[in-house]
Each structure stands twice: as C-alpha cells, then as structure tokens.
Design a protein around this motif. Structure first.
Motif, PDB file in Angstrom:
ATOM      1  N   GLY A  90      -0.245   2.684   0.311  1.00  0.00           N
ATOM      2  CA  GLY A  90       0.480   1.495  -0.118  1.00  0.00           C
ATOM      3  C   GLY A  90      -0.352   0.711  -1.134  1.00  0.00           C
ATOM      4  O   GLY A  90      -1.161   1.301  -1.823  1.00  0.00           O
ATOM      5  N   ASN A  92       3.144  -0.496  -0.771  1.00  0.00           N
ATOM      6  CA  ASN A  92       4.327  -0.125  -1.527  1.00  0.00           C
ATOM      7  C   ASN A  92       5.071  -1.345  -2.046  1.00  0.00           C
ATOM      8  O   ASN A  92       5.147  -2.377  -1.372  1.00  0.00           O
ATOM      9  CB  ASN A  92       5.267   0.700  -0.638  1.00  0.00           C
ATOM     10  CG  ASN A  92       6.421   1.281  -1.417  1.00  0.00           C
ATOM     11  OD1 ASN A  92       6.221   2.119  -2.291  1.00  0.00           O
ATOM     12  ND2 ASN A  92       7.634   0.843  -1.122  1.00  0.00           N
ATOM     13  N   SER A 124       3.907  -1.576   3.365  1.00  0.00           N
ATOM     14  CA  SER A 124       4.913  -1.866   2.347  1.00  0.00           C
ATOM     15  C   SER A 124       5.213  -3.356   2.308  1.00  0.00           C
ATOM     16  O   SER A 124       5.277  -4.020   3.350  1.00  0.00           O
ATOM     17  CB  SER A 124       6.209  -1.097   2.636  1.00  0.00           C
ATOM     18  OG  SER A 124       5.978   0.294   2.673  1.00  0.00           O
TER      19      SER A 124
END
Length: 253
Positions: A90, A92, A124
C-alpha cells in the motif's frame, strides 16, 4: 526487523511514500519492490506471456515491469539478501473493502507474501469522491498506520492468512478508533460502465465502482469505514466451502 514494501499503484505513487514513513517507525532495514506502473485491479495475476524486467533505483528500491505478485516474487527471489519479517502493501489510493479484495493488486501482493509464510498486511486509504486523482489525502493512513500495525506484530498469524486494513476518508482526529471486522459483500449491480468515443471515432468503455453499501449484521469492513473507524480484517487463502463437501461428495459416490 526487515520490511518489504510494495503496492499496486506503482513505484512513484504517493501512498508508497506514506508507507515508507510509516515503516520507518519500526525499522531502518526497509526494501521496496513495486510495479513500474499502476496495476490497480490486477488481482493475484502473474506475468507469464512476456519477460519481466527489474530496474534498480537505489540501493534498496526496485521496480518491476509487471504485477504486484511479480513484484513480491522478484523481491523474495532476486532482490533481497534474506527473507523479510514483514510485508506491507500500500498505501493504496482507494478502498479495498468487501469482495473487492479479489480484484485488488494491493491485497494480492499481501496474499503472495502469506503464501511465502511471511506476515503480510495490505493497507488502503478510502477517498471521499470520484476523480480526485493524486489529490487523495492520506492523512488518516499516516496518522493511524503505526497504531494499526504495531499490535499486529504481536499477534500470531495463522498459516496462509493475511490482514486487510482500510482507513476512512476523514481527518485523522475524526477517526473513532479501530474495529476488527469480517469482510462484507457489495451489491454486484453497483458498478458502472462509462462509454465514450476516442479521437479516432472508436467507442471505448471504462469500468467504475461507486459507493459503499451496507451488509446484514452491521459488523463488516463496509460498515466500519462508513461509521468512521479503521477496519482490520483477517483474510484466509483457503476458499474451500467446507459445509458443501459432504453433500457434493454424495452426488459423486
């Protein structure tokens, strides 16, 4: 502690820079191996039909002309001097909630780590509206990342499992806390297909995903994010539906 960082947004993604700062709070032995270009939606795909090229940017930073899965495989087999203790994927740009984890390159990079027996966490940052591009704020992830990761370092991970983390699209001081919740399921009809015409007059289509839907029980990652919490969801790689085994075996007896 040796940490491998990767993602699906690419080696130059802002979220990866955020993840570097988070990881630096735990170790100075940090390695990066990420796709050269964005690979969102790549899932757990492996490049087999063309060669994969590895580029070194500095002593511990590499990019791969392939998928997030390729990146983790290359890091473990070609780049790193030894097996990492932790893989972080990540941060993300956008949510990886509910059944969208099956599409996610971010989650799939963590899956590859779990298959290799390495503690792996996907992270994320949810954002508030479509079309934000590189203006997506990662403040919640940066402020809460350490608070989420640190407790997970002391928890035994079962074999072939990983953890999926999502940060809500609100300011850090508005985050209510952290919830450990199960995976939710979206309404499959929520997706959109946007049609357009290119400069040469040919039609094209662009897939989109919109909105966060609620699921029964109010105890999933979807609701946690909607309610202003960081969601933490343990995922397993064994997709077998054990309850169906006996009944199906009877049909073939």
């Amino acid at each position: 502690m040796r940490i491998l960082l990767t993602n699906d947004d690419g080696i130059f993604a802002p979220g990866l820079t955020v993840l570097e700062r988070i990881a630096a709070r735990f170790s100075d032995d940090i390695w990066i191996c990420a796709p050269a270009e964005e690979q969102s939606g790549a899932g757990h795909s492996l490049t087999l039909s063309r060669p994969v090229r590895l580029r070194q940017h500095d002593a511990r930073r590499f990019s791969v002309s392939g998928t997030p899965t390729d990146s983790v495989m290359m890091a473990l087999r070609e780049v790193m001097p030894g097996k990492p203790d932790l893989i972080l994927s990540g941060v993300n740009r956008g949510a990886n909630l509910g059944d969208d984890v099956t599409y996610s390159g971010t989650v799939s990079a963590a899956i590859e780590g779990a298959l290799a027996g390495i503690r792996s966490i996907a992270l994320s940052q949810v954002y508030a509206q479509e079309g934000m591009g590189d203006t997506v704020p990662f403040a919640a992830a940066e402020a809460w990342g350490e608070r989420v990761i640190e407790p997970l370092l002391g928890v035994p991970f079962a074999e072939r499992t990983l953890v999926n983390v999502n940060f809500p699209a609100i300011a850090p001081d508005e985050v209510k806390g952290i919830r450990v919740v199960r995976q939710g399921f979206h309404d499959y009809a929520r997706g959109s297909v946007v049609e357009g015409t290119d400069p040469r007059g040919y039609r094209y289509f662009w897939f989109g995903l919109h909105g966060i839907e609620h699921t029964p029980g109010h105890a999933t990652d979807l609701e946690a994010i909607q309610d202003g919490y960081v969601s933490v969801t343990p995922l397993q790689l064994d997709l077998t539906h054990n309850a169906s085994l006996a009944a199906m075996a009877e049909r073939f007896a």
